[in-house]
Motif scaffolding. Structure first.
Motif, PDB file in Angstrom:
ATOM      1  N   LEU A  63       0.861  -1.180   0.000  1.00  0.00           N
ATOM      2  CA  LEU A  63       0.000   0.000   0.000  1.00  0.00           C
ATOM      3  C   LEU A  63       0.896   1.228   0.000  1.00  0.00           C
ATOM      4  CD1 LEU A  63      -2.728  -0.860   2.676  1.00  0.00           C
ATOM      5  CD2 LEU A  63      -2.752  -1.311   0.220  1.00  0.00           C
ATOM      6  N   ILE A  64       0.584   2.171  -0.877  1.00  0.00           N
ATOM      7  CA  ILE A  64       1.298   3.439  -0.913  1.00  0.00           C
ATOM      8  C   ILE A  64       0.381   4.496  -0.308  1.00  0.00           C
ATOM      9  CG2 ILE A  64       2.350   5.213  -2.358  1.00  0.00           C
ATOM     10  CD1 ILE A  64       2.916   2.984  -4.411  1.00  0.00           C
ATOM     11  N   PHE A  65       0.871   5.158   0.712  1.00  0.00           N
ATOM     12  CA  PHE A  65       0.122   6.220   1.379  1.00  0.00           C
ATOM     13  C   PHE A  65       0.730   7.565   0.970  1.00  0.00           C
ATOM     14  CE2 PHE A  65      -0.579   2.499   3.943  1.00  0.00           C
ATOM     15  CZ  PHE A  65      -1.851   2.640   4.480  1.00  0.00           C
ATOM     16  N   ASN A  66      -0.028   8.349   0.207  1.00  0.00           N
ATOM     17  CA  ASN A  66       0.395   9.692  -0.190  1.00  0.00           C
ATOM     18  C   ASN A  66      -0.405  10.711   0.601  1.00  0.00           C
ATOM     19  OD1 ASN A  66       2.236   8.878  -2.254  1.00  0.00           O
ATOM     20  ND2 ASN A  66       0.501   8.476  -3.600  1.00  0.00           N
ATOM     21  N   TYR A  67       0.299  11.644   1.256  1.00  0.00           N
ATOM     22  CA  TYR A  67      -0.376  12.641   2.079  1.00  0.00           C
ATOM     23  C   TYR A  67       0.597  13.776   2.386  1.00  0.00           C
ATOM     24  CZ  TYR A  67       2.275  10.175   5.656  1.00  0.00           C
ATOM     25  OH  TYR A  67       3.301   9.599   6.364  1.00  0.00           O
ATOM     26  N   ASP A  68       0.056  14.867   2.889  1.00  0.00           N
ATOM     27  CA  ASP A  68       0.865  15.998   3.323  1.00  0.00           C
ATOM     28  C   ASP A  68       1.371  15.686   4.731  1.00  0.00           C
ATOM     29  OD1 ASP A  68       1.875  18.382   4.351  1.00  0.00           O
ATOM     30  OD2 ASP A  68       0.297  19.608   3.444  1.00  0.00           O
ATOM     31  N   PRO A  69       2.688  15.485   4.916  1.00  0.00           N
ATOM     32  CA  PRO A  69       3.204  15.106   6.234  1.00  0.00           C
ATOM     33  C   PRO A  69       3.074  16.210   7.287  1.00  0.00           C
ATOM     34  CG  PRO A  69       5.012  15.446   4.700  1.00  0.00           C
ATOM     35  CD  PRO A  69       3.740  15.541   3.901  1.00  0.00           C
ATOM     36  N   SER A  70       2.764  17.418   6.892  1.00  0.00           N
ATOM     37  CA  SER A  70       2.537  18.458   7.898  1.00  0.00           C
ATOM     38  C   SER A  70       1.113  18.367   8.456  1.00  0.00           C
ATOM     39  CB  SER A  70       2.781  19.856   7.312  1.00  0.00           C
ATOM     40  OG  SER A  70       1.796  20.182   6.345  1.00  0.00           O
ATOM     41  N   LEU A  71       0.263  17.530   7.815  1.00  0.00           N
ATOM     42  CA  LEU A  71      -1.125  17.376   8.254  1.00  0.00           C
ATOM     43  C   LEU A  71      -1.446  15.998   8.815  1.00  0.00           C
ATOM     44  CD1 LEU A  71      -2.928  19.092   5.239  1.00  0.00           C
ATOM     45  CD2 LEU A  71      -2.379  20.094   7.473  1.00  0.00           C
ATOM     46  N   HIS A  72      -0.820  14.947   8.277  1.00  0.00           N
ATOM     47  CA  HIS A  72      -1.186  13.574   8.623  1.00  0.00           C
ATOM     48  C   HIS A  72       0.046  12.708   8.833  1.00  0.00           C
ATOM     49  CE1 HIS A  72      -5.259  14.574   7.490  1.00  0.00           C
ATOM     50  NE2 HIS A  72      -4.919  14.818   6.239  1.00  0.00           N
ATOM     51  N   ASP A  73      -0.199  11.491   9.293  1.00  0.00           N
ATOM     52  CA  ASP A  73       0.783  10.421   9.336  1.00  0.00           C
ATOM     53  C   ASP A  73       0.030   9.113   9.119  1.00  0.00           C
ATOM     54  OD1 ASP A  73      -0.402   9.648  11.776  1.00  0.00           O
ATOM     55  OD2 ASP A  73       1.214  10.452  12.995  1.00  0.00           O
ATOM     56  N   VAL A  74       0.731   8.004   9.158  1.00  0.00           N
ATOM     57  CA  VAL A  74       0.112   6.678   9.049  1.00  0.00           C
ATOM     58  C   VAL A  74       0.680   5.817  10.168  1.00  0.00           C
ATOM     59  CG1 VAL A  74      -0.234   4.612   7.636  1.00  0.00           C
ATOM     60  CG2 VAL A  74      -0.005   6.841   6.530  1.00  0.00           C
ATOM     61  N   ALA A  75      -0.202   5.204  10.942  1.00  0.00           N
ATOM     62  CA  ALA A  75       0.239   4.308  12.011  1.00  0.00           C
ATOM     63  C   ALA A  75      -0.379   2.936  11.780  1.00  0.00           C
ATOM     64  CB  ALA A  75      -0.166   4.857  13.372  1.00  0.00           C
ATOM     65  N   THR A  76       0.439   1.902  11.905  1.00  0.00           N
ATOM     66  CA  THR A  76      -0.082   0.535  11.871  1.00  0.00           C
ATOM     67  C   THR A  76      -0.499   0.192  13.293  1.00  0.00           C
ATOM     68  OG1 THR A  76       2.119  -0.400  12.208  1.00  0.00           O
ATOM     69  CG2 THR A  76       1.379  -0.157   9.920  1.00  0.00           C
ATOM     70  N   VAL A  77      -1.715  -0.316  13.436  1.00  0.00           N
ATOM     71  CA  VAL A  77      -2.251  -0.618  14.760  1.00  0.00           C
ATOM     72  C   VAL A  77      -2.941  -1.979  14.750  1.00  0.00           C
ATOM     73  CG1 VAL A  77      -2.547   1.812  15.403  1.00  0.00           C
ATOM     74  CG2 VAL A  77      -4.414   0.616  14.252  1.00  0.00           C
ATOM     75  N   ASP A  78      -3.301  -2.453  15.939  1.00  0.00           N
ATOM     76  CA  ASP A  78      -4.093  -3.674  16.042  1.00  0.00           C
ATOM     77  C   ASP A  78      -5.573  -3.288  16.038  1.00  0.00           C
ATOM     78  OD1 ASP A  78      -4.607  -2.707  18.620  1.00  0.00           O
ATOM     79  OD2 ASP A  78      -3.310  -4.176  19.589  1.00  0.00           O
ATOM     80  N   VAL A  79      -6.440  -4.285  16.156  1.00  0.00           N
ATOM     81  CA  VAL A  79      -7.879  -4.016  16.084  1.00  0.00           C
ATOM     82  C   VAL A  79      -8.332  -3.058  17.182  1.00  0.00           C
ATOM     83  CG1 VAL A  79      -8.591  -6.061  17.408  1.00  0.00           C
ATOM     84  CG2 VAL A  79     -10.159  -5.067  15.723  1.00  0.00           C
TER      85      VAL A  79
END
Length: 130
Positions: A63-79
């Protein structure tokens, strides 16, 4: 002496053939993996949960996550992190704005860890088959 050289040559040919076959199988396995851009042209943004609808994911897909890093991030989490919009110490958080994450078999959960973003719909759950 000639006999020993002949056996060595046969061994080299067999080993080389085996190496080629294994290399081809590895290339085929890699070719089967797909790459998906989360959110398509919209990128990783709010109200994205339905983006996975109708897509079939496999373990090893990226999966490729494209976003503005000054606004968002991506975290892998459990349920629990997905349901509660929380990040645990075992979570990985990505902040480049162009993150590629390989799916593992089973459920994969991703949220934005910026306060309230996950609550506002910036999260996805992806089920990857074997």
């Amino acid at each position: 002496m000639a006999r020993q050289g002949r056996c060595s040559a046969i061994g080299v040919v067999l080993a080389s053939t085996l190496l080629v076959i294994l290399s081809l199988q590895f290339k085929i396995a890699i070719a089967k993996a797909s790459t998906f851009t989360v959110g398509d042209t919209s990128g990783w943004t709010f109200n994205i949960q339905s983006w996975t609808d109708g897509k079939k994911f496999k373990a090893g897909d990226s999966l490729i996550f494209n976003y503005d890093p000054s606004l968002h991030d991506v975290a892998t989490v459990d349920v629990d992190g997905y349901d509660g919009c929380t990040v645990s110490p075992s979570s990985n958080t990505y902040t480049s704005g162009k993150d590629t994450i390989k799916l593992k078999e089973g459920q994969n959960y991703f949220i934005c860890s910026i306060p309230s973003h996950c609550d506002w719909g910036l999260k996805i759950a992806v089920n990857a088959s074997a």
